[in-house]
Design a protein around this motif. Sequence first.
Motif, PDB file in Angstrom:
ATOM      1  N   ILE A  39       0.831  -1.214   0.000  1.00  0.00           N
ATOM      2  CA  ILE A  39       0.000   0.000   0.000  1.00  0.00           C
ATOM      3  C   ILE A  39       0.862   1.259   0.000  1.00  0.00           C
ATOM      4  CG2 ILE A  39      -1.665   1.323   1.364  1.00  0.00           C
ATOM      5  CD1 ILE A  39      -2.918  -1.416   2.084  1.00  0.00           C
ATOM      6  N   SER A  40       1.941   1.248   0.752  1.00  0.00           N
ATOM      7  CA  SER A  40       2.839   2.400   0.789  1.00  0.00           C
ATOM      8  C   SER A  40       3.450   2.684  -0.576  1.00  0.00           C
ATOM      9  CB  SER A  40       3.934   2.162   1.826  1.00  0.00           C
ATOM     10  OG  SER A  40       4.837   3.225   1.841  1.00  0.00           O
ATOM     11  N   GLU A  41       3.948   1.646  -1.238  1.00  0.00           N
ATOM     12  CA  GLU A  41       4.550   1.826  -2.566  1.00  0.00           C
ATOM     13  C   GLU A  41       3.499   2.228  -3.603  1.00  0.00           C
ATOM     14  OE1 GLU A  41       7.791   1.838  -3.469  1.00  0.00           O
ATOM     15  OE2 GLU A  41       8.223   1.646  -1.340  1.00  0.00           O
ATOM     16  N   LYS A  82       0.731   3.864  -3.046  1.00  0.00           N
ATOM     17  CA  LYS A  82       0.353   5.253  -2.767  1.00  0.00           C
ATOM     18  C   LYS A  82       1.352   6.220  -3.397  1.00  0.00           C
ATOM     19  CE  LYS A  82       1.182   7.098   1.237  1.00  0.00           C
ATOM     20  NZ  LYS A  82       1.181   7.449   2.663  1.00  0.00           N
ATOM     21  N   CYS A  83       2.632   5.947  -3.240  1.00  0.00           N
ATOM     22  CA  CYS A  83       3.664   6.818  -3.820  1.00  0.00           C
ATOM     23  C   CYS A  83       3.577   6.842  -5.346  1.00  0.00           C
ATOM     24  CB  CYS A  83       5.051   6.346  -3.394  1.00  0.00           C
ATOM     25  SG  CYS A  83       5.415   6.619  -1.658  1.00  0.00           S
ATOM     26  N   GLN A  84       3.398   5.670  -5.939  1.00  0.00           N
ATOM     27  CA  GLN A  84       3.325   5.591  -7.402  1.00  0.00           C
ATOM     28  C   GLN A  84       2.110   6.343  -7.939  1.00  0.00           C
ATOM     29  OE1 GLN A  84       2.746   2.051 -10.416  1.00  0.00           O
ATOM     30  NE2 GLN A  84       4.621   1.723  -9.244  1.00  0.00           N
ATOM     31  N   ILE A  85       0.973   6.186  -7.278  1.00  0.00           N
ATOM     32  CA  ILE A  85      -0.251   6.867  -7.741  1.00  0.00           C
ATOM     33  C   ILE A  85      -0.126   8.374  -7.591  1.00  0.00           C
ATOM     34  CG2 ILE A  85      -2.707   7.200  -7.243  1.00  0.00           C
ATOM     35  CD1 ILE A  85      -2.756   4.170  -6.501  1.00  0.00           C
ATOM     36  N   MET A 115       5.038  -3.614 -10.073  1.00  0.00           N
ATOM     37  CA  MET A 115       6.265  -3.132  -9.451  1.00  0.00           C
ATOM     38  C   MET A 115       6.946  -4.255  -8.681  1.00  0.00           C
ATOM     39  SD  MET A 115       4.436  -0.899  -6.493  1.00  0.00           S
ATOM     40  CE  MET A 115       2.710  -1.287  -6.306  1.00  0.00           C
ATOM     41  N   TYR A 116       8.227  -4.105  -8.455  1.00  0.00           N
ATOM     42  CA  TYR A 116       8.986  -5.054  -7.653  1.00  0.00           C
ATOM     43  C   TYR A 116       9.032  -4.569  -6.209  1.00  0.00           C
ATOM     44  CZ  TYR A 116      10.530  -7.533 -11.769  1.00  0.00           C
ATOM     45  OH  TYR A 116      10.558  -8.275 -12.918  1.00  0.00           O
ATOM     46  N   LEU A 117       8.719  -5.472  -5.287  1.00  0.00           N
ATOM     47  CA  LEU A 117       8.789  -5.180  -3.863  1.00  0.00           C
ATOM     48  C   LEU A 117       9.760  -6.166  -3.216  1.00  0.00           C
ATOM     49  CD1 LEU A 117       4.975  -4.611  -3.263  1.00  0.00           C
ATOM     50  CD2 LEU A 117       6.742  -2.881  -3.556  1.00  0.00           C
ATOM     51  N   SER A 118       9.877  -6.146  -1.924  1.00  0.00           N
ATOM     52  CA  SER A 118      10.889  -6.955  -1.236  1.00  0.00           C
ATOM     53  C   SER A 118      10.735  -8.460  -1.444  1.00  0.00           C
ATOM     54  CB  SER A 118      10.893  -6.643   0.252  1.00  0.00           C
ATOM     55  OG  SER A 118       9.682  -7.047   0.851  1.00  0.00           O
ATOM     56  N   ARG A 166      -9.311   7.447  -5.827  1.00  0.00           N
ATOM     57  CA  ARG A 166     -10.050   8.667  -6.198  1.00  0.00           C
ATOM     58  C   ARG A 166      -9.102   9.850  -6.083  1.00  0.00           C
ATOM     59  NH1 ARG A 166     -15.336   7.290  -2.795  1.00  0.00           N
ATOM     60  NH2 ARG A 166     -16.135   5.707  -4.198  1.00  0.00           N
ATOM     61  N   ASP A 167      -9.062  10.670  -7.096  1.00  0.00           N
ATOM     62  CA  ASP A 167      -8.238  11.885  -7.092  1.00  0.00           C
ATOM     63  C   ASP A 167      -6.788  11.604  -6.714  1.00  0.00           C
ATOM     64  OD1 ASP A 167     -10.473  13.457  -7.778  1.00  0.00           O
ATOM     65  OD2 ASP A 167     -11.055  13.593  -5.661  1.00  0.00           O
ATOM     66  N   ARG A 168      -6.189  10.602  -7.348  1.00  0.00           N
ATOM     67  CA  ARG A 168      -4.786  10.232  -7.140  1.00  0.00           C
ATOM     68  C   ARG A 168      -4.474   9.844  -5.697  1.00  0.00           C
ATOM     69  NH1 ARG A 168      -1.205  13.797 -11.228  1.00  0.00           N
ATOM     70  NH2 ARG A 168       0.425  12.541 -10.286  1.00  0.00           N
ATOM     71  N   MET A 169      -5.490   9.297  -5.008  1.00  0.00           N
ATOM     72  CA  MET A 169      -5.300   8.827  -3.638  1.00  0.00           C
ATOM     73  C   MET A 169      -6.012   7.500  -3.451  1.00  0.00           C
ATOM     74  SD  MET A 169      -5.873  12.383  -1.515  1.00  0.00           S
ATOM     75  CE  MET A 169      -6.060  11.514  -0.006  1.00  0.00           C
ATOM     76  N   ILE A 170      -5.456   6.624  -2.634  1.00  0.00           N
ATOM     77  CA  ILE A 170      -6.128   5.384  -2.293  1.00  0.00           C
ATOM     78  C   ILE A 170      -7.170   5.723  -1.246  1.00  0.00           C
ATOM     79  CG2 ILE A 170      -5.870   3.096  -1.267  1.00  0.00           C
ATOM     80  CD1 ILE A 170      -2.980   3.095  -2.346  1.00  0.00           C
TER      81      ILE A 170
END
Length: 94
Positions: free
Chosen positions: A38-40, A42-45, A54-57, A84-88
């Motif tokens: 979710i953190s990654e 959120k940043c991408q969006i 995307m690649y994660l750990s 919605r509006d570039r946010m989760i």
Amino acid sequence: MNCLTLIMAMSDLIITSYNIYADLDGFTDDFYDEAELISEAKCQIVNTGKLESMYLSKGMASVSTADDGYYVSYNGMYIFLEVRDRMISDYTLK
């Protein structure tokens, strides 16, 4: 209470405690994976306005687009991210 009964009760307590600990340890691992994803995402969006694989750990998170969000498959976990509006705005574990 005889000695054998006490030994059986203690044995049952140890086995039960171990099972509970193993379940909690598995939950912690799943929670870490969920938080990382979710953190990654959120940043991408926020940065690009869209979400792509995307690649994660623990490997690749595969993303597919839906009408109002994204379906993400990662490390045996399936999540729907409502965007919605570039946010989760919400997410659901499937």
